[in-house]
Design a protein around this motif. Structure first.
Motif, PDB file in Angstrom:
ATOM      1  N   MET A 173       5.465 -13.900   1.497  1.00 47.89           N
ATOM      2  CA  MET A 173       4.154 -13.967   2.116  1.00 47.89           C
ATOM      3  C   MET A 173       3.934 -12.862   3.138  1.00 47.89           C
ATOM      4  SD  MET A 173       2.521 -16.193   0.526  1.00 47.89           S
ATOM      5  CE  MET A 173       1.101 -16.501   1.558  1.00 47.89           C
ATOM      6  N   VAL A 174       4.997 -12.386   3.766  1.00 44.56           N
ATOM      7  CA  VAL A 174       4.877 -11.211   4.632  1.00 44.56           C
ATOM      8  C   VAL A 174       4.404 -10.021   3.805  1.00 44.56           C
ATOM      9  CG1 VAL A 174       6.258  -9.470   5.847  1.00 44.56           C
ATOM     10  CG2 VAL A 174       6.463 -11.877   6.466  1.00 44.56           C
ATOM     11  N   HIS A 175       5.051  -9.808   2.658  1.00 43.23           N
ATOM     12  CA  HIS A 175       4.630  -8.710   1.779  1.00 43.23           C
ATOM     13  C   HIS A 175       3.172  -8.886   1.355  1.00 43.23           C
ATOM     14  CE1 HIS A 175       8.558  -6.961   1.597  1.00 43.23           C
ATOM     15  NE2 HIS A 175       9.107  -7.956   0.940  1.00 43.23           N
ATOM     16  N   TYR A 176       2.828 -10.091   0.936  1.00 45.20           N
ATOM     17  CA  TYR A 176       1.466 -10.346   0.471  1.00 45.20           C
ATOM     18  C   TYR A 176       0.456 -10.141   1.599  1.00 45.20           C
ATOM     19  CZ  TYR A 176      -2.614 -12.843  -1.294  1.00 45.20           C
ATOM     20  OH  TYR A 176      -3.878 -13.172  -1.684  1.00 45.20           O
ATOM     21  N   ALA A 177       0.776 -10.605   2.802  1.00 41.61           N
ATOM     22  CA  ALA A 177      -0.151 -10.489   3.925  1.00 41.61           C
ATOM     23  C   ALA A 177      -0.435  -9.031   4.265  1.00 41.61           C
ATOM     24  CB  ALA A 177       0.413 -11.212   5.150  1.00 41.61           C
ATOM     25  N   ILE A 178       0.601  -8.200   4.270  1.00 41.33           N
ATOM     26  CA  ILE A 178       0.395  -6.790   4.607  1.00 41.33           C
ATOM     27  C   ILE A 178      -0.396  -6.103   3.501  1.00 41.33           C
ATOM     28  CG2 ILE A 178       1.516  -4.601   5.160  1.00 41.33           C
ATOM     29  CD1 ILE A 178       3.897  -6.189   6.223  1.00 41.33           C
ATOM     30  N   VAL A 179      -0.057  -6.372   2.252  1.00 42.02           N
ATOM     31  CA  VAL A 179      -0.813  -5.776   1.133  1.00 42.02           C
ATOM     32  C   VAL A 179      -2.277  -6.175   1.224  1.00 42.02           C
ATOM     33  CG1 VAL A 179      -1.173  -5.919  -1.365  1.00 42.02           C
ATOM     34  CG2 VAL A 179       1.114  -5.513  -0.465  1.00 42.02           C
ATOM     35  N   GLN A 180      -2.540  -7.461   1.431  1.00 46.99           N
ATOM     36  CA  GLN A 180      -3.928  -7.934   1.509  1.00 46.99           C
ATOM     37  C   GLN A 180      -4.673  -7.270   2.664  1.00 46.99           C
ATOM     38  OE1 GLN A 180      -5.733 -12.290   1.152  1.00 46.99           O
ATOM     39  NE2 GLN A 180      -4.764 -12.007   3.133  1.00 46.99           N
ATOM     40  N   THR A 181      -4.023  -7.165   3.816  1.00 45.37           N
ATOM     41  CA  THR A 181      -4.656  -6.565   4.985  1.00 45.37           C
ATOM     42  C   THR A 181      -4.991  -5.101   4.737  1.00 45.37           C
ATOM     43  OG1 THR A 181      -3.517  -8.087   6.475  1.00 45.37           O
ATOM     44  CG2 THR A 181      -4.351  -6.054   7.440  1.00 45.37           C
ATOM     45  N   LEU A 182      -4.052  -4.356   4.162  1.00 45.89           N
ATOM     46  CA  LEU A 182      -4.313  -2.938   3.863  1.00 45.89           C
ATOM     47  C   LEU A 182      -5.417  -2.797   2.829  1.00 45.89           C
ATOM     48  CD1 LEU A 182      -0.658  -1.530   3.775  1.00 45.89           C
ATOM     49  CD2 LEU A 182      -2.384  -1.145   5.543  1.00 45.89           C
ATOM     50  N   LEU A 183      -5.456  -3.704   1.857  1.00 48.73           N
ATOM     51  CA  LEU A 183      -6.520  -3.654   0.850  1.00 48.73           C
ATOM     52  C   LEU A 183      -7.889  -3.879   1.491  1.00 48.73           C
ATOM     53  CD1 LEU A 183      -4.882  -5.624  -2.113  1.00 48.73           C
ATOM     54  CD2 LEU A 183      -5.484  -3.204  -2.103  1.00 48.73           C
ATOM     55  N   ILE A 184      -7.957  -4.824   2.409  1.00 46.11           N
ATOM     56  CA  ILE A 184      -9.234  -5.090   3.086  1.00 46.11           C
ATOM     57  C   ILE A 184      -9.661  -3.875   3.904  1.00 46.11           C
ATOM     58  CG2 ILE A 184     -10.356  -6.507   4.859  1.00 46.11           C
ATOM     59  CD1 ILE A 184      -8.597  -8.853   3.819  1.00 46.11           C
TER      60      ILE A 184
ATOM     61  N   GLU B  66     -17.250   2.163  -3.165  1.00 53.33           N
ATOM     62  CA  GLU B  66     -16.424   2.983  -4.055  1.00 53.33           C
ATOM     63  C   GLU B  66     -15.023   2.415  -4.239  1.00 53.33           C
ATOM     64  OE1 GLU B  66     -17.723   5.597  -5.670  1.00 53.33           O
ATOM     65  OE2 GLU B  66     -19.603   4.987  -4.703  1.00 53.33           O
ATOM     66  N   PHE B  67     -14.677   1.393  -3.471  1.00 53.81           N
ATOM     67  CA  PHE B  67     -13.339   0.809  -3.576  1.00 53.81           C
ATOM     68  C   PHE B  67     -13.171   0.136  -4.931  1.00 53.81           C
ATOM     69  CE2 PHE B  67     -10.305  -2.707  -2.995  1.00 53.81           C
ATOM     70  CZ  PHE B  67      -9.213  -2.002  -2.510  1.00 53.81           C
ATOM     71  N   GLY B  68     -12.059   0.455  -5.612  1.00 57.03           N
ATOM     72  CA  GLY B  68     -11.826  -0.101  -6.940  1.00 57.03           C
ATOM     73  C   GLY B  68     -10.350  -0.185  -7.269  1.00 57.03           C
ATOM     74  N   PRO B  69     -10.012  -0.429  -8.536  1.00 57.50           N
ATOM     75  CA  PRO B  69      -8.614  -0.583  -8.939  1.00 57.50           C
ATOM     76  C   PRO B  69      -7.734   0.616  -8.589  1.00 57.50           C
ATOM     77  CG  PRO B  69     -10.077  -1.370 -10.667  1.00 57.50           C
ATOM     78  CD  PRO B  69     -10.950  -0.722  -9.648  1.00 57.50           C
ATOM     79  N   LYS B  70      -8.272   1.819  -8.664  1.00 56.20           N
ATOM     80  CA  LYS B  70      -7.473   3.005  -8.356  1.00 56.20           C
ATOM     81  C   LYS B  70      -6.946   2.943  -6.928  1.00 56.20           C
ATOM     82  CE  LYS B  70      -7.736   8.057  -8.021  1.00 56.20           C
ATOM     83  NZ  LYS B  70      -8.620   9.251  -8.189  1.00 56.20           N
ATOM     84  N   GLU B  71      -7.828   2.593  -5.975  1.00 55.69           N
ATOM     85  CA  GLU B  71      -7.415   2.506  -4.576  1.00 55.69           C
ATOM     86  C   GLU B  71      -6.466   1.328  -4.358  1.00 55.69           C
ATOM     87  OE1 GLU B  71     -10.681   5.073  -5.060  1.00 55.69           O
ATOM     88  OE2 GLU B  71     -10.636   2.931  -5.576  1.00 55.69           O
ATOM     89  N   ALA B  72      -6.699   0.230  -5.070  1.00 56.99           N
ATOM     90  CA  ALA B  72      -5.816  -0.926  -4.943  1.00 56.99           C
ATOM     91  C   ALA B  72      -4.408  -0.606  -5.451  1.00 56.99           C
ATOM     92  CB  ALA B  72      -6.402  -2.120  -5.700  1.00 56.99           C
ATOM     93  N   ILE B  73      -4.321   0.117  -6.563  1.00 55.92           N
ATOM     94  CA  ILE B  73      -3.016   0.533  -7.096  1.00 55.92           C
ATOM     95  C   ILE B  73      -2.278   1.382  -6.068  1.00 55.92           C
ATOM     96  CG2 ILE B  73      -1.895   2.027  -8.800  1.00 55.92           C
ATOM     97  CD1 ILE B  73      -2.651  -0.530 -10.087  1.00 55.92           C
ATOM     98  N   LEU B  74      -2.984   2.302  -5.425  1.00 56.18           N
ATOM     99  CA  LEU B  74      -2.351   3.170  -4.420  1.00 56.18           C
ATOM    100  C   LEU B  74      -1.764   2.341  -3.280  1.00 56.18           C
ATOM    101  CD1 LEU B  74      -1.728   5.900  -3.100  1.00 56.18           C
ATOM    102  CD2 LEU B  74      -4.064   5.869  -2.160  1.00 56.18           C
ATOM    103  N   VAL B  75      -2.515   1.357  -2.804  1.00 58.07           N
ATOM    104  CA  VAL B  75      -2.026   0.523  -1.712  1.00 58.07           C
ATOM    105  C   VAL B  75      -0.772  -0.236  -2.132  1.00 58.07           C
ATOM    106  CG1 VAL B  75      -2.512  -1.510  -0.295  1.00 58.07           C
ATOM    107  CG2 VAL B  75      -4.253   0.258  -0.572  1.00 58.07           C
ATOM    108  N   ILE B  76      -0.833  -0.923  -3.267  1.00 56.09           N
ATOM    109  CA  ILE B  76       0.285  -1.768  -3.687  1.00 56.09           C
ATOM    110  C   ILE B  76       1.511  -0.932  -4.009  1.00 56.09           C
ATOM    111  CG2 ILE B  76       1.071  -3.369  -5.485  1.00 56.09           C
ATOM    112  CD1 ILE B  76      -1.833  -4.426  -5.585  1.00 56.09           C
TER     113      ILE B  76
END
Length: 423
Positions: free
Chosen positions: A355-366, A375-385
């Motif tokens: 959940m620590v990993h998930y929380a940080i990923v979710q926060t960075l995605l937001i 313009e935010f889309g799958p490409k940017e989400a892939i970069l974050v994850i």
């Protein structure tokens, strides 16, 4: 060692192909490069006119070795492997793939052995692997194949024996537990946050049962939880929760800063973090309440519309994590150099770390959604994850540090943490 006679992997595993120099990232930067004993000995015998002397000089015995898999290491003078040149590995280019170490030849493939089954998955720190795993809108499917692995070089392995009864954890029910966890994470009648809160409740209960030596009740608990999910028995209680964006951000920021200030962090992840800070208008004068309001507004205005059509990406991230790490029990032994297998030794800690990993990923995605807006889309989400996985999931020190931070804040319950980080 256990000798696998079957193979189990997500269907996406076979779709992966390394794209080499066309990749926007490289697996030759930002890693400790372990060399197994047979490869080290081959390097010592190498008389290649250009590489021979460099292999003799730069590949040295690892005095902290725990097995033949990390018998030696490549000496680094910076974040890059010294054999990385013009986007390619000079060892592979000049000597062939069979001269790569186990670590380099296996990546981004991750291999675990459960009894007689080789369980394979893909590491999402590789951009192409992340695309292959995360972009499919359908629930992740798993295939079991008969026959031993075709490649005798299995790479680093984590091993779980379901007959082990010494640790107190319910290893004998590993398959039933993981099947339920994956079923729950893919139960799309519920939003993802709700699935995670229910999973937190289950992990709290499994942890308590294991601590009290009552793990024989595990099958009954799994049956009760499945029935509760299908009948939505927890619905009213969960809906009354109020999000706490300021508390979320305070926790996540401490976790992020602790990691990026302590070790090398690749530029893509640092860029994501800077965009997050910029989008939140985070300055020394900012109050957590103001930032929390901006964070909640960004979630509602930019991230929620993205999530409505792409929630499968975060679902796949979690299912992949569960399969890759043998969650929530973990292995009994591992030849990998990651400390998570030793630090997160309980069911509770396994969940807290996920959940620590998930929380940080979710926060960075937001934050990235707020930065890129429509313009935010799958490409940017892939970069974050992908960049997050590379920086945080591969950090030897992060698991212990993050669990200490949670303990310091009194966050010792799986359900409490799950409720804290839901939006």
């Amino acid at each position: 060692m256990l000798k696998p006679v079957k193979r189990l992997q997500p269907r996406s595993y076979h779709a992966f192909r390394c794209i080499g120099a066309d990749c926007e990232d490289t697996c030759c930067v930002g890693w400790i490069v372990n060399v197994d004993k047979p490869t080290y000995e081959a390097y010592q015998r190498c008389d290649h006119p250009e590489l021979g002397s460099r292999l003799h000089e730069l590949v040295t015995i690892n005095t902290d070795s725990t097995s033949d898999d990390n018998y030696a290491r490549i000496k680094l003078n910076g974040p890059s492997c010294p054999f990385f040149s013009e986007g390619l590995c000079s060892i592979q280019k000049s000597l062939g793939e069979d001269h790569l170490s186990l670590m380099c030849s296996a990546y981004p493939r991750v291999m675990n052995v459960v009894d007689d089954v080789l369980q394979r998955s893909l590491d999402l720190s590789c951009p192409e692997a992340a695309r292959v795993v995360l972009l499919d809108p359908e629930p992740m499917q798993f295939d079991e194949e008969e026959g031993p692995p075709r490649d005798p070089r299995l790479g680093h392995l984590s091993i779980l024996r379901t007959a082990d009864g010494k640790s107190g954890k319910p290893y004998q029910y590993f398959r039933e537990i993981r099947d339920f966890v994956i079923w729950l994470l893919q139960y799309r009648a519920f939003p993802l946050w709700k699935r995670l809160v229910i999973l937190g409740s289950l992990c709290d209960q499994l942890h308590a049962m294991a601590s009290a030596g009552r793990s024989k009740g595990t099958p009954g608990i799994l049956t009760a939880y499945r029935e509760g999910v299908e009948r939505d028995l927890s619905g009213p209680a969960l809906e009354n929760h109020t999000p706490q964006p300021a508390a979320q951000l305070e926790l996540v920021l401490e976790l992020i800063v602790g990691r990026i200030s302590s070790d090398f962090t690749a530029p893509p992840l640092l860029a994501c973090y800077r965009k997050f800070m910029e989008s939140m208008e985070w300055t020394v004068e900012s109050s957590m309440d103001d930032i929390g309001r901006r964070y909640a507004a960004a979630h509602a205005q930019y991230f929620e519309p993205f999530l409505s059509g792409h929630q499968h990406m975060l679902e796949h991230y979690l299912v992949s994590y569960v399969h890759r790490t043998l969650f929530p029990l973990g292995p009994q032994e591992s030849t990998r150099g990651l400390s998570v297998h030793h630090v997160a030794s309980t069911i509770r800690d396994q969940y807290l770390l996920m959940m620590v990993h998930y929380a940080i990923v979710q926060t960075l995605l937001i934050g990235m959604a707020a930065f890129h807006k429509e313009e935010f889309g799958p490409k940017e989400a892939i970069l974050v994850i992908q960049s997050y996985t590379k920086a945080f999931e591969h950090s030897p020190s992060f698991p212990e540090r993050s669990l200490k931070i949670l303990a310091g804040k009194g966050l010792k319950s799986c359900t409490t943490l799950a409720n804290l980080i839901r939006n």
